[in-house]
Enzyme design. Sequence first.
Site: not given
Ligand code: DAT
Ligand code: MG
Length: 150
Positions: A11, A51, A59, A87, A93, A104, A114, A117, A128
Amino acid sequence: MEVQRTYVMVKPDGIQRRALGDVIGRFERRGLKLIAARLLRIPAALAQRHYSEHKERPFFGDLVEYITSGPVLAMVWEGPGAVSVARAMMGATDPQKATPGTIRGDLALDIGHNIIHGSDSPESAAREISLFFSPAELCDYPLVEEGWLS
Ligand code: DAT
Ligand code: MG
């Protein structure tokens, strides 16, 4: 274990933090094979599609703003169990909960920054990969060490 492909993306904060070499080195050392890579600034519409599962979350706006705030390194990595292996290498996350030794857990502190991805399932990986690469951009080639890895 089944050979899989997964979509991995460093990212904008990972690029600003000069973490590309570290992240790529980890995937190489683990034994995964790089199939495609592209540096790009993600257009907002593509970020929203990538996303889309989070579009109702509070968020979502911040997430799209962050992922479009600078260039990202889009990659496809291949290997046995590549989706779950990647992963696990990334860690939780929320970097506050990520185990040291993970990307991370070693490089990040904030859920909004973080670093990386990775696809969460083979189905997400296929979706994706197709968002960021055309089939012709995926390189199919042998690595001499493959027989020593699986
Ligand atoms: P990951 O990136 O581990 O697959 P995710 O798909 O649940 O996690 O979420 C996508 C991204 O969104 C994640 O990398 C960071 C952001 N994110 C997720 N949960 C969040 C939260 N509760 N508050 C703020 N950002 C969040
Ligand atoms: Mg995800």
